[in-house]
Design a protein around this motif. Structure first.
Motif, PDB file in Angstrom:
ATOM      1  N   ILE A  51       6.554  54.857  11.973  1.00  0.00           N
ATOM      2  CA  ILE A  51       6.164  55.794  13.023  1.00  0.00           C
ATOM      3  C   ILE A  51       5.958  57.162  12.408  1.00  0.00           C
ATOM      4  O   ILE A  51       6.671  57.555  11.484  1.00  0.00           O
ATOM      5  CB  ILE A  51       7.230  55.839  14.143  1.00  0.00           C
ATOM      6  N   SER A  52       4.962  57.876  12.919  1.00  0.00           N
ATOM      7  CA  SER A  52       4.768  59.263  12.516  1.00  0.00           C
ATOM      8  C   SER A  52       5.463  60.164  13.526  1.00  0.00           C
ATOM      9  O   SER A  52       5.753  59.751  14.650  1.00  0.00           O
ATOM     10  CB  SER A  52       3.278  59.607  12.452  1.00  0.00           C
ATOM     11  N   TRP A  53       5.735  61.400  13.133  1.00  0.00           N
ATOM     12  CA  TRP A  53       6.386  62.329  14.044  1.00  0.00           C
ATOM     13  C   TRP A  53       5.460  62.690  15.199  1.00  0.00           C
ATOM     14  O   TRP A  53       5.913  63.218  16.211  1.00  0.00           O
ATOM     15  CB  TRP A  53       6.836  63.588  13.303  1.00  0.00           C
ATOM     16  N   ARG A  54       4.165  62.337  15.105  1.00  0.00           N
ATOM     17  CA  ARG A  54       3.235  62.538  16.219  1.00  0.00           C
ATOM     18  C   ARG A  54       3.236  61.345  17.168  1.00  0.00           C
ATOM     19  O   ARG A  54       2.576  61.373  18.202  1.00  0.00           O
ATOM     20  CB  ARG A  54       1.818  62.773  15.677  1.00  0.00           C
ATOM     21  N   ILE A  69      10.024  50.789  17.688  1.00  0.00           N
ATOM     22  CA  ILE A  69      10.398  51.941  16.879  1.00  0.00           C
ATOM     23  C   ILE A  69      10.110  53.203  17.679  1.00  0.00           C
ATOM     24  O   ILE A  69       9.100  53.275  18.389  1.00  0.00           O
ATOM     25  CB  ILE A  69       9.642  51.945  15.527  1.00  0.00           C
ATOM     26  N   SER A  70      11.004  54.159  17.588  1.00  0.00           N
ATOM     27  CA  SER A  70      10.823  55.415  18.307  1.00  0.00           C
ATOM     28  C   SER A  70      11.422  56.548  17.487  1.00  0.00           C
ATOM     29  O   SER A  70      12.174  56.305  16.538  1.00  0.00           O
ATOM     30  CB  SER A  70      11.477  55.351  19.688  1.00  0.00           C
ATOM     31  N   ALA A  71      11.064  57.753  17.867  1.00  0.00           N
ATOM     32  CA  ALA A  71      11.538  58.928  17.127  1.00  0.00           C
ATOM     33  C   ALA A  71      11.960  60.021  18.086  1.00  0.00           C
ATOM     34  O   ALA A  71      11.319  60.220  19.124  1.00  0.00           O
ATOM     35  CB  ALA A  71      10.445  59.432  16.189  1.00  0.00           C
ATOM     36  N   ILE A 101       1.075  56.709   6.766  1.00  0.00           N
ATOM     37  CA  ILE A 101       1.421  55.395   7.299  1.00  0.00           C
ATOM     38  C   ILE A 101       1.005  54.323   6.299  1.00  0.00           C
ATOM     39  O   ILE A 101      -0.145  54.304   5.844  1.00  0.00           O
ATOM     40  CB  ILE A 101       0.761  55.173   8.674  1.00  0.00           C
ATOM     41  N   ALA A 102       1.934  53.451   5.971  1.00  0.00           N
ATOM     42  CA  ALA A 102       1.676  52.405   4.995  1.00  0.00           C
ATOM     43  C   ALA A 102       2.672  51.280   5.200  1.00  0.00           C
ATOM     44  O   ALA A 102       3.759  51.496   5.746  1.00  0.00           O
ATOM     45  CB  ALA A 102       1.805  52.964   3.573  1.00  0.00           C
ATOM     46  N   THR A 103       2.296  50.094   4.753  1.00  0.00           N
ATOM     47  CA  THR A 103       3.200  48.955   4.822  1.00  0.00           C
ATOM     48  C   THR A 103       3.783  48.607   3.461  1.00  0.00           C
ATOM     49  O   THR A 103       4.700  47.806   3.383  1.00  0.00           O
ATOM     50  CB  THR A 103       2.482  47.725   5.393  1.00  0.00           C
ATOM     51  N   SER A 104       3.245  49.180   2.401  1.00  0.00           N
ATOM     52  CA  SER A 104       3.771  48.907   1.069  1.00  0.00           C
ATOM     53  C   SER A 104       4.968  49.791   0.784  1.00  0.00           C
ATOM     54  O   SER A 104       4.903  51.012   0.957  1.00  0.00           O
ATOM     55  CB  SER A 104       2.712  49.161   0.006  1.00  0.00           C
ATOM     56  N   PRO A 105       6.080  49.221   0.297  1.00  0.00           N
ATOM     57  CA  PRO A 105       7.249  50.050  -0.023  1.00  0.00           C
ATOM     58  C   PRO A 105       6.970  51.041  -1.146  1.00  0.00           C
ATOM     59  O   PRO A 105       7.676  52.047  -1.277  1.00  0.00           O
ATOM     60  CB  PRO A 105       8.309  49.019  -0.419  1.00  0.00           C
TER      61      PRO A 105
END
Length: 121
Positions: A51-54, A69-71, A101-105
């Motif tokens: 999640i982004s802060w936006r 997921i939440s922020a 944003i990415a899915t790769s560690p």
């Protein structure tokens, strides 16, 4: 440098719920995103959610419909609500921060210490 501290792990029965928290401190930057990964014994680290802060978010297909997921920007905290837990969700769960944003560690440059989630009857 960002410090990340996870909490909320534990043991739960199949079908149960847990909420993980990740508190961030230090300089995160408004463009940074927060992700959750998990790693089971003998397996590679696996993307779970980001999640982004936006408020832009993305979840892996394996948890979509069960996890959210939440922020909370005011608290600099990201949450992972896990419902309908399955034994295969058992793993150490890590939160991490990244510049996009990415899915790769490999994109994530700050990691928490991890919290154990065990789903067992």
């Amino acid at each position: 440098q960002v410090q990340l501290v996870e909490s909320g792990g534990g043991v739960v029965q199949p079908g149960g719920s847990l909420r993980l928290s990740c508190a961030a401190s230090g300089s995160t930057g408004t463009n940074y995103v927060m992700g959750w990964f998990r790693q089971a014994p003998g397996k590679e680290r696996e993307f779970v959610a980001v999640i982004s802060w936006r408020g832009n978010l993305y979840l892996s297909d394996s948890v979509k419909g069960r996890f959210t997921i939440s922020a909370d920007n005011a608290k600099n905290t990201v949450y992972l609500q896990m419902n309908s837990l399955k034994p295969e969700d058992t793993a150490v769960y890590y939160c991490a921060s990244a510049p996009r944003i990415a899915t790769s560690p490999h994109v994530y440059d700050n990691w928490g210490q991890g919290t154990q989630v065990t789903v067992s009857s």
